[in-house]
Motif scaffolding. Structure first.
Motif: not given
Lengths: 391, 391, 391
Positions: B26-44
């Motif tokens: 929500g806080a990072m919407a509309e400008r967060w790169n999708f690939k970076n988001f995917i690796i974030y998902g594994f990390w978090v």
């Protein structure tokens, strides 16, 4: 320190009260002032719902009609066709009457003009969310998952919702040559509203019949309220909740088949070979008498009937009990006179605190920005192309 | 071969972890790169949630603060105001800081410009879906429907959500003359976030008070983060989950009234005539002592208190226990320092693998087609007429 | 008077039947005549679902394949990959074939042209509503919350849905450089469809693998059906429900690990030291034999295996049972031949009662007004700007 059963009941009743309170927002949409709505919110939970609810579910005079007046088991309403829905519908009726129609709803010739909702997908989604919630509402009103009646209640709820939608669909089809999706939604809701009172007391066929009548009734009611009463009810809330709520409690008084609710309202109706005797729960002597009659002794062998309607035998019930129908009529009439009247007075008075109606310019613009301070769809073009309110 | 309780807990915790992981979107919407988001998902799921969650719910050092430092029952968090929500909020804080604001969010004068969401109906619908889910989240955290506390938890959750929405509504009304529907949604969510930790430990009035504070706090926090910190949080996730998550665990340390949680964190607090004694669960001798003191013998008659806050007596609790508030402060501070710091380092580093920010042209176009390959509304005109990003 | 278990089962099966009936609406969307659809609704519950469902779940010939043909435990389908989903998919296949493609779907060169849905938010919302419902569908198919297997079923359902979405996302990414949100939704649904049959019988890793295959399969199937079969399936229902439903029952025949379902289909498979013996439930002699072998006597010590697949040992099962895979193939083939064939004949015949296809002008205008009598979005501009149907 905490009685958890009271917390459970509070949570459950909170939802019921809130449903009652929310029903009029449909009939009063697009012209109700938000501040007036807020004070309405405090009032509705504290007064009309609390009074009528107590009369029916709190052991009040409507619940006692069986004991005091000999009317069946008193006014019976399993999950709120009258307490929740008809109450909400009656408040909606008075609210719509006090508010008056939306600007442009009735033409100069007095004829109603359609103002369709702007998004039918929302209508369908909302309807199915409500239908889903109903499976908590009705089966949950057993207040115990261990009451095996819960399965029958759930099936009746489902059958009646489907037959309500079907009847409304066919009715619109025969009248206009096309099924109207929003009227099918109202038909489904009509069936759900109607089965709310009798869901535990009727057979599967009874539930189907109740739904067919409700789905038909809602169509006529919508046209009657708009065409004859000249009331503007944007979503049909008065018809769905008011008319079909009344039909729900009355249908119980007609179709209840005696398989559930023995002793309800403090009344035992014993039957043996066609002969019927009533015993009230009013002391040790009556209990002794009850035990003797339902026992296996020489004076025993009587069966304790559940709630039975005026046409009970049609549904394989043990008798036709018109006095039950009388009790249901009392409850319905009371709801109409007391709740609609009380609400009418409230709306007239609350109008003196905060004006009940939005100002004209706000209404023409749509209340989103003037009243709520936010646009619903800031990035879309909207045209109101089909609205009579434009120009 | 299978331990079904572990499967249950896995499923439940999976949802908790996933909630934490989703909050920053929500806080990072509309400008967060999708690939970076995917690796974030594994990390978090593997790191910040797993560590902090284990410290609080896995018997880690925050859970043991009562035994090791004498701070109440250690850091107590019933269903995740800190473990789930504040964690998510802190990751959101770092993410928004590393990402920077959306193009055009702050004008040349440094003032924030509003970029309203394109569909308020979705905002309302999403809020109510979340609120519905919360009734699985909080009452479900008893992990057993047979824990009678579940009814009180559900009522507290409901009361706090409503008072949160009401407070945010009134606050916006007093500040701007109009209630803002999306801020009312944030107020409701703020109340739900705040009650997540204390839901089992506070009275109904405590829950209402927690909601009123949360609904007020979220409004100030939104303006503070945007106006003072100059961070762009499109949906207010940092305020709702971070600020009000912190308030949730702190409020437990203030308002817990001693009726639930005896023995929590391995600490028994016994009380008799105003005198308090602590016994730890650390061996047969302490158990014998406990049994003697709570027994009916001459040295017995002590009562085992539940978790009690610094203002416990205000809510009819047996004492005011400031050490519990100390434990809650430790947990809150740890969450802020560890999770926000760890996330900041992660976002900076992951930026080296896949750039965290979408390219400028994609952001101006909207990420739908450039990043996801599909247009959300291929057949609608959208104008962004209210967006400062145009022109 | 009422057997509540039958009411429960009726309600549950009604939902299953209705799911089957609704699946083809996706593949036949935007060109199916409403009247033809109504008579279809009556037919589908009474015939194909009732027959095939009875063969598998009512003790019919597919359920008895273990007893009659020695094929494992007969055709096993826990919650309906074949009975509900593949059935629906096969009806969809025949329906789409009889209906023909939407006007403009295939260009003059025979190449398929994309007609994207007009609102991706609805696609996501609908997908998650379905996914939510699946947690009633699969775990509920234990028909008893006291069956501890329910936790494993829920976890497998979740794991397979996630891995299905992930596989479809990666597949689209590798093929087109971008993840497609609607294909990720189809991947999630593909995983859910596939795990519906084996959810109780496979390990967590088995569930993940089933999802990865399903998510991959659904992408290829969508392109195959559109590109090779030249069938127009607007939402991919044939691929999601048909193809992945078949994969679901087949995967059970491959990956079932023998931990659940002992005695399923009237077949006991006893194992001792690598040696396997089958005992059928067919009389007192077989029961005595079973008790002797599973007892502790000198001829005892045999273990009763659950359903085991052809690759059971890979998942720590007691053996590799290719006969179970044979039973699953029989069920799959029967579903394809009987249901698809029967539906093809039905659609051809029903076309003679009410034409199955909407008239051309209605289809070009969109069916909302011509068939349903209501516009979905009366106040919006819609442009069909990306549709090949315009001009």
């Amino acid at each position: 320190m905490f009685d958890t059963a009271i917390f459970c009941l509070f949570l459950f009743q909170m939802v019921f009260m809130d449903t009652t309170a929310t029903i009029p927002t449909g009939a009063m949409a697009e012209r109700w002032n938000f501040k007036n709505f807020i004070i309405y919110g405090f009032w509705v939970g504290m007064f009309p719902y609390a009074f009528f609810g107590n009369w029916v579910w709190g052991g009040g005079w409507l619940a006692q009609l069986g004991q005091t007046m000999g009317l069946g088991h008193g006014h019976v309403d399993f999950a709120g066709s009258s307490v929740v829905h008809m109450c909400g519908g009656m408040i909606a009726l008075s609210g719509a009457a006090v508010l008056g129609p939306r600007l442009g709803k009735f033409g100069p010739d007095g004829k109603a003009r359609p103002i369709p909702g702007h998004n039918l997908v929302y209508v369908m989604l909302g309807t199915f969310i409500l239908a889903f919630g109903w499976f908590g509402f009705n089966p949950g009103s057993t207040l115990a998952g261990t009451d095996h009646r819960i399965a029958i209640i759930a099936v009746n709820t489902m059958l009646c919702s489907a037959s309500g939608a079907l009847a409304a669909c066919l009715m619109m089809y025969f009248k206009f040559g096309k099924p109207d999706p929003s009227m099918m939604c109202n038909g489904m809701l009509a069936g759900l509203v109607a089965i709310t009172a009798p869901c535990a007391f009727v057979s599967s066929w009874g539930a189907v019949l109740i739904g067919l009548v409700a789905g038909t009734l809602v169509v006529y009611s919508v046209f009657f309220i708009e065409g004859k009463l000249k009331l503007d009810d944007p979503v049909g809330a008065i018809s769905v909740h008011g008319t079909c709520g009344a039909w729900g409690v009355l249908s119980l008084g007609l179709f209840a088949n005696g398989t559930y609710g023995a002793g309800w309202g403090g009344v035992h109706k014993l039957i043996k070979g066609g002969e019927v005797m009533r015993i009230l729960n009013d002391g040790p002597a009556s209990i002794a008498k009850y035990n003797e009659m339902t026992g296996s002794g020489p004076t025993g062998g009587w069966t304790d009937m559940g709630v039975t309607g005026a046409l009970g035998k049609l549904f394989h019930g043990p008798m036709n009990d018109w006095s039950q129908f009388g009790a249901q009529c009392c409850g319905t009439l009371t709801c109409f006179v007391f709740v609609a009247g009380f609400a009418y007075v409230w709306f007239k008075c609350s109008n003196l605190i905060f004006p009940i109606r939005s100002v004209k310019d706000d209404e023409m613009e749509g209340l989103d920005v003037p009243e709520m301070g936010a646009e619903c769809y800031p990035d879309y073009h909207l045209t109101d192309k089909s609205s009579p309110r434009v120009g």
